[in-house]
Write a protein that holds these residues in place. Structure first.
Motif, PDB file in Angstrom:
ATOM      1  N   CYS A  85      51.125  35.383 -34.543  1.00  0.00           N
ATOM      2  CA  CYS A  85      50.219  35.156 -35.881  1.00  0.00           C
ATOM      3  C   CYS A  85      49.478  36.261 -36.458  1.00  0.00           C
ATOM      4  CB  CYS A  85      49.082  33.930 -35.733  1.00  0.00           C
ATOM      5  SG  CYS A  85      49.679  32.239 -35.309  1.00  0.00           S
ATOM      6  N   SER A  86      49.461  37.095 -35.461  1.00  0.00           N
ATOM      7  CA  SER A  86      48.499  38.534 -35.882  1.00  0.00           C
ATOM      8  C   SER A  86      48.875  39.161 -37.314  1.00  0.00           C
ATOM      9  CB  SER A  86      48.628  39.587 -34.867  1.00  0.00           C
ATOM     10  OG  SER A  86      49.911  40.071 -34.579  1.00  0.00           O
ATOM     11  N   GLN A  87      50.150  39.143 -37.574  1.00  0.00           N
ATOM     12  CA  GLN A  87      50.605  39.760 -38.978  1.00  0.00           C
ATOM     13  C   GLN A  87      50.950  38.616 -40.090  1.00  0.00           C
ATOM     14  OE1 GLN A  87      50.334  43.134 -39.393  1.00  0.00           O
ATOM     15  NE2 GLN A  87      49.575  42.862 -37.245  1.00  0.00           N
ATOM     16  N   CYS A  88      50.437  37.528 -39.797  1.00  0.00           N
ATOM     17  CA  CYS A  88      50.661  36.368 -40.777  1.00  0.00           C
ATOM     18  C   CYS A  88      49.718  36.629 -41.967  1.00  0.00           C
ATOM     19  CB  CYS A  88      50.387  34.988 -40.206  1.00  0.00           C
ATOM     20  SG  CYS A  88      50.717  33.735 -41.328  1.00  0.00           S
ATOM     21  N   SER A  89      50.345  36.447 -43.344  1.00  0.00           N
ATOM     22  CA  SER A  89      49.449  36.732 -44.475  1.00  0.00           C
ATOM     23  C   SER A  89      48.365  35.669 -44.657  1.00  0.00           C
ATOM     24  CB  SER A  89      50.377  36.948 -45.790  1.00  0.00           C
ATOM     25  OG  SER A  89      51.138  35.707 -45.633  1.00  0.00           O
ATOM     26  N   ILE A  90      48.164  34.549 -44.015  1.00  0.00           N
ATOM     27  CA  ILE A  90      47.418  33.683 -44.037  1.00  0.00           C
ATOM     28  C   ILE A  90      46.709  33.464 -42.869  1.00  0.00           C
ATOM     29  CG2 ILE A  90      48.371  32.376 -46.028  1.00  0.00           C
ATOM     30  CD1 ILE A  90      49.274  30.293 -43.946  1.00  0.00           C
ATOM     31  N   ARG A  91      46.701  34.266 -41.750  1.00  0.00           N
ATOM     32  CA  ARG A  91      45.955  34.194 -40.454  1.00  0.00           C
ATOM     33  C   ARG A  91      44.568  33.863 -40.614  1.00  0.00           C
ATOM     34  NH1 ARG A  91      43.453  32.670 -37.273  1.00  0.00           N
ATOM     35  NH2 ARG A  91      43.704  33.506 -34.809  1.00  0.00           N
ATOM     36  N   PRO A  92      43.816  34.379 -41.681  1.00  0.00           N
ATOM     37  CA  PRO A  92      42.306  34.201 -41.706  1.00  0.00           C
ATOM     38  C   PRO A  92      42.033  32.486 -41.927  1.00  0.00           C
ATOM     39  CG  PRO A  92      42.817  36.052 -42.971  1.00  0.00           C
ATOM     40  CD  PRO A  92      44.025  35.368 -42.481  1.00  0.00           C
ATOM     41  N   ILE A  93      42.931  32.061 -42.350  1.00  0.00           N
ATOM     42  CA  ILE A  93      42.635  30.497 -42.686  1.00  0.00           C
ATOM     43  C   ILE A  93      43.431  29.524 -41.808  1.00  0.00           C
ATOM     44  CG2 ILE A  93      41.383  30.481 -44.702  1.00  0.00           C
ATOM     45  CD1 ILE A  93      44.024  30.118 -46.404  1.00  0.00           C
ATOM     46  N   CYS A  94      44.137  29.865 -41.042  1.00  0.00           N
ATOM     47  CA  CYS A  94      44.970  29.381 -40.217  1.00  0.00           C
ATOM     48  C   CYS A  94      45.032  29.721 -38.741  1.00  0.00           C
ATOM     49  CB  CYS A  94      46.495  29.823 -40.973  1.00  0.00           C
ATOM     50  SG  CYS A  94      47.852  28.509 -40.026  1.00  0.00           S
ATOM     51  N   GLY A  95      46.231  30.345 -38.013  1.00  0.00           N
ATOM     52  CA  GLY A  95      46.159  30.294 -36.672  1.00  0.00           C
ATOM     53  C   GLY A  95      46.647  29.232 -35.803  1.00  0.00           C
ATOM     54  N   GLY A  96      47.115  28.106 -36.727  1.00  0.00           N
ATOM     55  CA  GLY A  96      47.672  27.078 -35.939  1.00  0.00           C
ATOM     56  C   GLY A  96      46.811  26.405 -35.356  1.00  0.00           C
ATOM     57  N   CYS A  97      47.158  25.474 -34.243  1.00  0.00           N
ATOM     58  CA  CYS A  97      46.163  24.817 -33.356  1.00  0.00           C
ATOM     59  C   CYS A  97      46.525  25.116 -31.782  1.00  0.00           C
ATOM     60  CB  CYS A  97      46.490  23.211 -33.438  1.00  0.00           C
ATOM     61  SG  CYS A  97      45.570  22.217 -32.539  1.00  0.00           S
ATOM     62  N   LEU A  98      45.691  25.682 -31.264  1.00  0.00           N
ATOM     63  CA  LEU A  98      45.850  26.325 -29.985  1.00  0.00           C
ATOM     64  C   LEU A  98      46.065  25.197 -28.838  1.00  0.00           C
ATOM     65  CD1 LEU A  98      43.117  29.244 -29.611  1.00  0.00           C
ATOM     66  CD2 LEU A  98      45.617  29.291 -30.611  1.00  0.00           C
ATOM     67  N   ALA A  99      45.413  24.142 -29.266  1.00  0.00           N
ATOM     68  CA  ALA A  99      45.643  22.816 -28.536  1.00  0.00           C
ATOM     69  C   ALA A  99      46.868  22.197 -28.312  1.00  0.00           C
ATOM     70  CB  ALA A  99      44.452  21.680 -28.732  1.00  0.00           C
ATOM     71  N   VAL A 100      47.442  21.928 -29.578  1.00  0.00           N
ATOM     72  CA  VAL A 100      48.853  21.478 -29.754  1.00  0.00           C
ATOM     73  C   VAL A 100      49.658  22.405 -28.882  1.00  0.00           C
ATOM     74  CG1 VAL A 100      50.608  21.236 -31.419  1.00  0.00           C
ATOM     75  CG2 VAL A 100      48.372  20.250 -31.865  1.00  0.00           C
ATOM     76  N   ALA A 101      49.782  23.852 -29.063  1.00  0.00           N
ATOM     77  CA  ALA A 101      50.491  24.771 -28.631  1.00  0.00           C
ATOM     78  C   ALA A 101      50.406  24.617 -26.895  1.00  0.00           C
ATOM     79  CB  ALA A 101      50.208  26.236 -28.841  1.00  0.00           C
ATOM     80  N   HIS A 102      49.089  24.702 -26.460  1.00  0.00           N
ATOM     81  CA  HIS A 102      48.909  24.597 -24.956  1.00  0.00           C
ATOM     82  C   HIS A 102      49.475  23.171 -24.650  1.00  0.00           C
ATOM     83  CE1 HIS A 102      46.761  24.429 -21.185  1.00  0.00           C
ATOM     84  NE2 HIS A 102      46.406  23.234 -21.208  1.00  0.00           N
ATOM     85  N   GLY A 103      49.506  22.122 -25.397  1.00  0.00           N
ATOM     86  CA  GLY A 103      50.127  20.763 -25.022  1.00  0.00           C
ATOM     87  C   GLY A 103      51.748  20.898 -24.840  1.00  0.00           C
ATOM     88  N   PHE A 104      52.211  21.953 -25.567  1.00  0.00           N
ATOM     89  CA  PHE A 104      53.633  22.014 -25.573  1.00  0.00           C
ATOM     90  C   PHE A 104      53.856  22.897 -24.527  1.00  0.00           C
ATOM     91  CE2 PHE A 104      53.838  19.796 -29.424  1.00  0.00           C
ATOM     92  CZ  PHE A 104      55.192  19.260 -29.651  1.00  0.00           C
ATOM     93  N   GLY A 105      53.100  23.587 -23.625  1.00  0.00           N
ATOM     94  CA  GLY A 105      53.442  24.352 -22.542  1.00  0.00           C
ATOM     95  C   GLY A 105      53.500  25.845 -22.948  1.00  0.00           C
ATOM     96  N   LEU A 106      52.978  26.251 -24.092  1.00  0.00           N
ATOM     97  CA  LEU A 106      53.301  27.567 -24.698  1.00  0.00           C
ATOM     98  C   LEU A 106      52.228  28.474 -24.260  1.00  0.00           C
ATOM     99  CD1 LEU A 106      54.310  26.719 -28.283  1.00  0.00           C
ATOM    100  CD2 LEU A 106      55.824  27.070 -26.452  1.00  0.00           C
ATOM    101  N   ASP A 107      52.475  29.666 -24.270  1.00  0.00           N
ATOM    102  CA  ASP A 107      51.416  30.867 -24.094  1.00  0.00           C
ATOM    103  C   ASP A 107      50.561  30.799 -25.252  1.00  0.00           C
ATOM    104  OD1 ASP A 107      50.104  33.144 -23.606  1.00  0.00           O
ATOM    105  OD2 ASP A 107      51.612  34.312 -22.813  1.00  0.00           O
ATOM    106  N   ILE A 108      49.293  30.471 -25.481  1.00  0.00           N
ATOM    107  CA  ILE A 108      48.582  30.231 -26.583  1.00  0.00           C
ATOM    108  C   ILE A 108      48.233  31.647 -26.967  1.00  0.00           C
ATOM    109  CG2 ILE A 108      47.747  27.975 -26.067  1.00  0.00           C
ATOM    110  CD1 ILE A 108      44.840  29.289 -25.232  1.00  0.00           C
ATOM    111  N   PHE A 109      48.057  32.727 -26.150  1.00  0.00           N
ATOM    112  CA  PHE A 109      47.897  34.243 -26.625  1.00  0.00           C
ATOM    113  C   PHE A 109      49.106  34.812 -26.919  1.00  0.00           C
ATOM    114  CE2 PHE A 109      44.538  33.033 -23.443  1.00  0.00           C
ATOM    115  CZ  PHE A 109      43.553  32.891 -24.113  1.00  0.00           C
ATOM    116  N   GLY A 161      39.889  28.697 -40.738  1.00  0.00           N
ATOM    117  CA  GLY A 161      41.044  28.635 -39.940  1.00  0.00           C
ATOM    118  C   GLY A 161      40.520  28.068 -38.478  1.00  0.00           C
ATOM    119  N   CYS A 162      41.531  28.497 -37.348  1.00  0.00           N
ATOM    120  CA  CYS A 162      40.908  28.132 -36.024  1.00  0.00           C
ATOM    121  C   CYS A 162      39.567  28.800 -35.807  1.00  0.00           C
ATOM    122  CB  CYS A 162      41.999  28.484 -35.117  1.00  0.00           C
ATOM    123  SG  CYS A 162      41.887  28.278 -33.349  1.00  0.00           S
ATOM    124  N   GLY A 163      38.985  27.785 -35.360  1.00  0.00           N
ATOM    125  CA  GLY A 163      37.395  28.227 -35.015  1.00  0.00           C
ATOM    126  C   GLY A 163      36.983  28.557 -33.781  1.00  0.00           C
ATOM    127  N   ALA A 164      38.249  28.564 -32.980  1.00  0.00           N
ATOM    128  CA  ALA A 164      37.978  28.540 -31.428  1.00  0.00           C
ATOM    129  C   ALA A 164      37.248  29.868 -30.946  1.00  0.00           C
ATOM    130  CB  ALA A 164      39.172  28.502 -30.680  1.00  0.00           C
TER     131      ALA A 164
END
Length: 536
Positions: free
Chosen positions: A503-527, A450-453
């Motif tokens: 994402c904390s309760q998502c059933s596929i979180r260990p191999i996902c987590g989306g993309c923090l950089a994309v979320a940041h680019g849209f002005g979202l709170d990545i945490f 997933g997200c390796g950050a």
């Protein structure tokens, strides 16, 4: 490399008497000896003695086959191993010798080959033979010990540090660690599991494979210079930074070695920039990384063949990745005139030198319709083609991202097209959403977990700043003032590892987590906020 001189026997061969048994059992203990002796087998089923000891006391019985006493000893060890020693422990905290390993010194070479049914004649020469069971296996293995096997066993038995051994033998640390790695792969040594583990609160409903909650490799994406021969329209950082001096770079490599050794993971250094090969001391630092046994890779631009020859003379990188942003007109609009043709020519150079080639496309609204044409063009020219979504960071804020709806449709088309184009591979974590809905097997996502950050990955800048991800500002420390271990276990790094609360309760979180950089680019709170493209 005279490494055999390091070794002294540490496991005395145990002689266990053969109990009275039917003759067919004795034949099962001594299959080759029985075949050679035939009806003249020297001990009976009622005698409680080892054949090897009996033959040693009666050398006249083996005058025509003088190796038989050693062969009998070896067959006894193979038979007795399952009942000798203790099973490997369920938890291992430090590298150890497999307790199901026996070592015997023999006077004849070739006996393991004879046991495997190979037609050969043993020759008189002293050697060490290993008899062992790999953890979790019932089969008993037997082989002559190589000098690398003996070196690895000595290092562990006597608790000799790889760096001390390398200094004493006049070789690289990587060569010493390679011997340890090979011994682990054979099952002669048992290594502790990786200490880099996902937070325990990650759910395991759909992703319950343990491999996705830990990692065997830690990657340092090293932006070793800001110097670049391109000026791309989506560059996320054109700031000027002073390159590190070679001695600073070497300190980084040593710190990275210690971190990965303590965490029982392999080390990958992915050199990038800028254009990493423009760093004036690149060849020297690349060699230093190789000498430490690190996996090396390149994220860069097309370079003259001479530079690739120089690098390959040290060691071929695991891969060399370049970028294309679409077909010729659009790509050259983004990356500069003539870049498209240079990439295609460079891919031929990589192939000529046996270097695994990768092409990355940054997906935008302007090039999304060209993805499949580029993939088809690269079908026979590249080993791997994939894409990342645009992170609207730096100069990338001037470009338009793909619409949410269009992206979901593109993912489906991409997965279907990849079935008939071997170079097309998935990378984006959100591709797992499509696979989940389609009932297809899930994959490891962007960083294999997933997200390796700040988990199995960190980015190092020329300034010494360490970021969780290079695609957006995500500072977690500075390598000039803190060790990598201190940075990794800092509060900020832990936040990036945990990812968005949504994402904390998502059933596929260990191999996902989306993309923090994309979320940041849209002005979202990545945490807090999940990837805006997520439709799950």
């Amino acid at each position: 490399m005279a490494i055999g001189c390091f070794f002294s026997p540490f496991i005395p061969p145990a002689a266990v008497a053969v109990r009275a048994a039917p003759m067919d059992l004795i034949q099962s203990i001594y299959p080759i000896c029985s075949r050679i002796f035939g009806s003249n087998f020297p001990i009976t089923a009622d005698e409680q003695r080892d054949l090897s000891l009996y033959l040693a006391d009666h050398p006249e019985l083996i005058s025509s086959h003088p190796f038989l006493a050693d062969l009998a000893k070896l067959e006894e060890m193979i038979h007795n191993l399952p009942t000798v020693g203790v099973p490997p422990p369920s938890k291992v905290n430090s590298r150890m010798i497999n307790p199901k390993l026996l070592l015997i010194e023999l006077g004849w070479r070739g006996l393991p080959d004879l046991l495997k049914g190979r037609k050969m004649t043993p020759r008189p020469e002293r050697c060490y033979v290993l008899v062992w069971q790999k953890p979790g296996e019932e089969i008993v293995r037997c082989a002559e010990a190589s000098s690398y096997d003996l070196l690895a066993l000595k290092l562990v038995e006597e608790e000799i540090d790889s760096r001390d051994a390398a200094c004493q033998a006049g070789v690289t640390v990587g060569q010493i660690d390679d011997a340890l790695y090979l011994a682990e792969q054979k099952g002669l040594l048992i290594d502790p599991p990786s200490r880099i583990v996902r937070p325990s609160e990650f759910k395991r409903e759909l992703v319950n494979d343990p491999k996705y909650f830990t990692t065997p490799t830690f990657t340092l994406q090293w932006h070793i210079t800001q110097s670049c021969d391109l000026h791309c329209r989506h560059c996320y950082d054109r700031s000027e930074m002073q390159d590190m001096e070679p001695d600073q770079c070497i300190r980084v490599l040593d710190d990275l070695y210690v971190f990965c050794r303590q965490h029982h993971v392999f080390t990958q250094v992915t050199f990038t920039g800028g254009n990493p090969l423009l760093y004036p001391h690149f060849n020297r630092i690349y060699l230093e990384a190789v000498d430490r046994g690190f996996i090396t890779a390149i994220l860069g631009n097309p370079m003259p063949e001479k530079r690739i020859k120089e690098m390959c003379a040290i060691r071929k990188p695991e891969f060399y990745q370049v970028s294309l942003e679409g077909l010729r007109e659009h790509n050259d609009f983004i990356r500069g005139r003539g870049h498209f043709d240079r990439v295609l020519e460079f891919l031929e150079v990589l192939r000529d030198h046996g270097v695994y080639s990768m092409v990355m496309l940054t997906l935008t609204r302007a090039n999304m319709d060209q993805v499949f044409d580029v993939a088809e063009l690269l079908r026979d020219k590249v080993d791997l083609f994939t894409f990342n979504r645009l992170a609207m960071v730096g100069e990338g804020t001037a470009l338009e991202s793909v619409s949410f709806k269009a992206y979901r449709g593109l993912v489906g088309k991409y997965i279907e097209a990849a079935k008939n184009n071997p170079c097309m591979r998935p990378k984006d974590n959100l591709i797992n959403l499509y696979r989940l809905e389609a009932g297809q097997p899930l994959f490891g996502g962007c960083a294999g977990r997933g997200c390796g950050a700040a988990f199995n990955f960190a980015a190092l800048l020329p300034s010494g700043e360490v970021h969780a991800c290079r695609k957006f500002p995500s500072l977690i420390g500075n390598i000039n003032t803190h060790t990598l271990d201190e940075i990794y276990y800092g509060e900020r790094a832990a936040q990036y590892r945990s990812g968005p609360a949504e994402c904390s309760q998502c059933s596929i979180r260990p191999i996902c987590g989306g993309c923090l950089a994309v979320a940041h680019g849209f002005g979202l709170d990545i945490f807090k906020d999940k990837d805006p493209y997520c439709w799950y």
